[in-house]
Design an enzyme around this catalytic site. Structure first.
Site: not given
Lengths: 67, 358
Positions: B323-324
């Site tokens: 996600h990062e």
């Protein structure tokens, strides 16, 4: 974001609880955290970081630290 | 307020984005070549085993020797796959972070790279399992569905190209397929995608952007009550955009793609809105990724004796890093906020784990 941690502790047993109210409460907590903490905060943080790095036409007040 | 012409992006971003668009899928085809070599090697091993008469009734020392040979071969193949897959993700991330300024173009490139990366990994892992099942039929079983395309036969360009475009992250030699393409259905889903994209664009330009802009002051001055007020006001429009985007991507786009590919399994999301807890939400809003995590990260770890709780934490951490990558890299801000946020879902041990990661 830290709010998520106690939320897990809170909603995990709720999900396992027999009867309707536990699940209802878990769902309620999920929705409140989803609407208030989830996206708006993440969006705001990344927008803030972006602005701090690149600036924009409408300059807000000065700040000293990023995030 | 809304202006098509004045939308600003650099020419360089489009050029780099296009190069990435064509370069990223190449790694999937490099994986194909690696698998081709691996299949040849497996065929050779099978022929040798037949010649020396090693069969299911072989004794345990022979079996152990076989397994060691399989593992050595797998380590070499895995190394080749690892270099190929890592190169894909690292290259795309580097280009997006340092050379693509526009966050929208950057997100598309990074998303594409991550999807192809996950597909490459699944292709390698699943073929490893299939090879293992071919060489040691007494040790593992292959699903009934795959019998129409047994192991070495699935290593074809046609088979890989189908997987490349199929709306799934998990490789299978054979998928359940639908009978025919319902073009009116595809047309309706495409209209939904276009309509919702316009709606999201207008909503975010007209309502979200001004709100974001005038919330900045409350952060920099650390004015908490008005910050909370801004957050609540922002939640309406961000929820609207999120729901519209969710529907456009997971219902309309993936269903249209699945229909065109005659892909049978349409479970792209569960009823996350009914989930009775935060954990339920994370395991049902994005089924393709959840299934990947379960099939290729969580289950292998538990199968190797990792306690389920630790395996859960590791899986969530991995998903947090992804996600990062998807949000932090295109916005050029590796804040670790999302990692923290996602991995926080599992449990409190994360408090100690996540910050060191960030």
């Amino acid at each position: 974001m830290m709010v998520q941690l106690p939320l897990i502790f809170l909603t995990d047993p709720l999900a396992r609880m027999k009867g309707g109210n536990g699940k209802l409460l878990g769902n309620l907590i999920f929705w409140v955290s989803f609407c208030l903490v989830g996206q708006p905060l993440a969006a705001l943080m990344y927008f803030f970081a972006w602005q701090a790095k690149y600036g924009s036409a409408s300059k807000p007040q000065l700040w000293h630290s990023t995030a | 307020m809304i202006c098509v012409r004045c939308h600003d992006y650099r020419r360089q971003d489009v050029v780099y984005g296009s190069i990435l668009y064509f370069l990223v899928p190449c790694h999937l085809f490099v994986a194909y070549i690696i698998e081709l070599v691996a299949a040849q090697q497996a065929k050779g091993a099978l022929a040798r085993a037949k010649k020396t008469g090693v069969d299911a009734a072989a004794n345990s020392s022979q079996r152990r020797q076989e397994l060691r040979a399989f593992r050595t071969a797998w380590h070499l193949i895995a190394f080749a796959h690892g270099v190929n897959a890592t190169l894909n993700l690292a290259l795309a991330t580097y280009v997006v972070y340092y050379h693509i300024h526009h966050p929208g173009i950057g997100t598309l490139c990074e998303l594409h790279a991550v999807i192809v990366w996950l597909k490459t990994c699944s292709y390698a892992f699943t073929n490893r399992d299939l090879r293992h099942a071919l060489l040691y039929p007494y040790a593992s079983e292959v699903p009934e569905l795959y019998s129409s395309c047994p192991y070495p036969q699935n290593i074809t360009l046609h088979n890989l190209t189908y997987f490349w475009w199929a709306p799934t992250l998990i490789y299978q030699p054979v998928y359940p397929r639908s009978e025919k393409i319902r073009w009116p259905f595809v047309f309706k889903r495409c209209v939904e995608v276009i309509g919702l994209s316009i709606v999201i664009w207008i909503a975010s330009a007209q309502y979200a952007a001004p709100l974001l802009r005038n919330s900045l002051g409350t952060i920099s001055s650390l004015d908490l009550p008005s910050f909370a007020e801004r957050l609540m006001k922002l939640s309406t429009i961000s929820l609207f955009c999120w729901l519209a985007g969710f529907y456009a991507l997971f219902q309309s786009f993936l269903n249209a793609l699945a229909e065109v590919m005659r892909f049978g399994d349409r479970e792209f999301y569960g009823d996350w809105w009914n989930s009775s807890g935060v954990r339920g939400y994370w395991s049902s809003w994005n089924k393709p990724v959840f299934q990947f995590m379960k099939r290729h990260i969580y289950s292998p770890m538990v199968g190797r004796g990792v306690p389920p709780l630790v395996a859960q934490i590791m899986t969530f951490l991995f998903s947090g890093v992804l996600h990062e990558l998807l949000v932090g890299v295109p916005t050029h801000n590796i804040l670790g906020k999302i990692t923290w946020f996602v991995s926080g879902v599992s449990n409190a041990n994360k408090i100690q784990v996540s910050p060191s990661l960030v």
